[in-house]
Design an enzyme around this catalytic site. Structure first.
Site, PDB file in Angstrom:
ATOM      1  N   TYR A  37       0.849  -1.203   0.000  1.00 23.41           N
ATOM      2  CA  TYR A  37       0.000   0.000   0.000  1.00 23.41           C
ATOM      3  C   TYR A  37       0.885   1.253   0.000  1.00 23.41           C
ATOM      4  CZ  TYR A  37      -3.704   3.253   1.288  1.00 23.41           C
ATOM      5  OH  TYR A  37      -4.597   4.308   1.295  1.00 23.41           O
ATOM      6  N   HIS A  78       1.381   4.132  -3.033  1.00 21.30           N
ATOM      7  CA  HIS A  78       1.113   5.546  -2.797  1.00 21.30           C
ATOM      8  C   HIS A  78       2.371   6.400  -2.926  1.00 21.30           C
ATOM      9  CE1 HIS A  78      -2.881   4.288  -1.617  1.00 21.30           C
ATOM     10  NE2 HIS A  78      -3.225   5.557  -1.670  1.00 21.30           N
ATOM     11  N   TYR A  99      -3.373  16.133   2.055  1.00 20.33           N
ATOM     12  CA  TYR A  99      -4.032  14.822   2.113  1.00 20.33           C
ATOM     13  C   TYR A  99      -3.055  13.834   2.745  1.00 20.33           C
ATOM     14  CZ  TYR A  99      -6.819  10.913   0.091  1.00 20.33           C
ATOM     15  OH  TYR A  99      -7.592   9.797  -0.113  1.00 20.33           O
ATOM     16  N   TRP A 109      -7.437   3.710 -10.706  1.00 19.08           N
ATOM     17  CA  TRP A 109      -6.736   3.604  -9.416  1.00 19.08           C
ATOM     18  C   TRP A 109      -7.452   2.628  -8.506  1.00 19.08           C
ATOM     19  CZ3 TRP A 109      -2.105   4.867  -7.566  1.00 19.08           C
ATOM     20  CH2 TRP A 109      -1.905   4.849  -6.187  1.00 19.08           C
ATOM     21  N   TRP A 110      -8.783   2.718  -8.459  1.00 18.99           N
ATOM     22  CA  TRP A 110      -9.549   1.791  -7.626  1.00 18.99           C
ATOM     23  C   TRP A 110      -9.286   0.349  -8.032  1.00 18.99           C
ATOM     24  CZ3 TRP A 110     -15.042   4.399  -7.839  1.00 18.99           C
ATOM     25  CH2 TRP A 110     -15.055   5.510  -6.998  1.00 18.99           C
TER      26      TRP A 110
END
Length: 103
Positions: A18, A22, A41, A75-76
């Protein structure tokens, strides 16, 4: 600018992946977020529960409102193997209520 917080769930054993994904966020996705008024963010991980806790500032839509764009859908799909997702591959996301803020 408003602050918006939400939580998501990471599948156990995928913490490093993960973070890797990112760390290499796609430039076009980063640009879309900025153009939508999303800034500052940050995503945190509770390693005991595998809960991802996200906070962002927004002047317009939240990142959760951009699901109709092709890049967000891509992206999902890219992230679906390591997160809890809905049938459309969007992450299961729960908005969080702000109860305290200190400036």
């Amino acid at each position: 600018m408003q602050r918006f917080a939400f939580k998501m769930k990471l599948k156990p054993g995928h913490e490093a992946e993960y973070k890797r994904r990112h760390d290499a966020i796609w430039p076009e996705l980063k640009q879309l977020l900025k153009e939508a008024g999303i800034s500052d963010y940050t995503i945190y991980l509770d390693e005991e529960t595998h809960t991802l806790f996200a906070v962002q500032k927004q002047s317009g839509a939240s990142s959760q409102d951009l699901g109709s764009t092709a890049i967000v859908q891509k992206w999902w799909a890219y992230m679906a193997d390591i997160m809890d997702t809905n049938p459309d591959n969007s992450p299961v996301s729960v908005p969080l209520k702000e109860v305290f803020h200190l400036e």
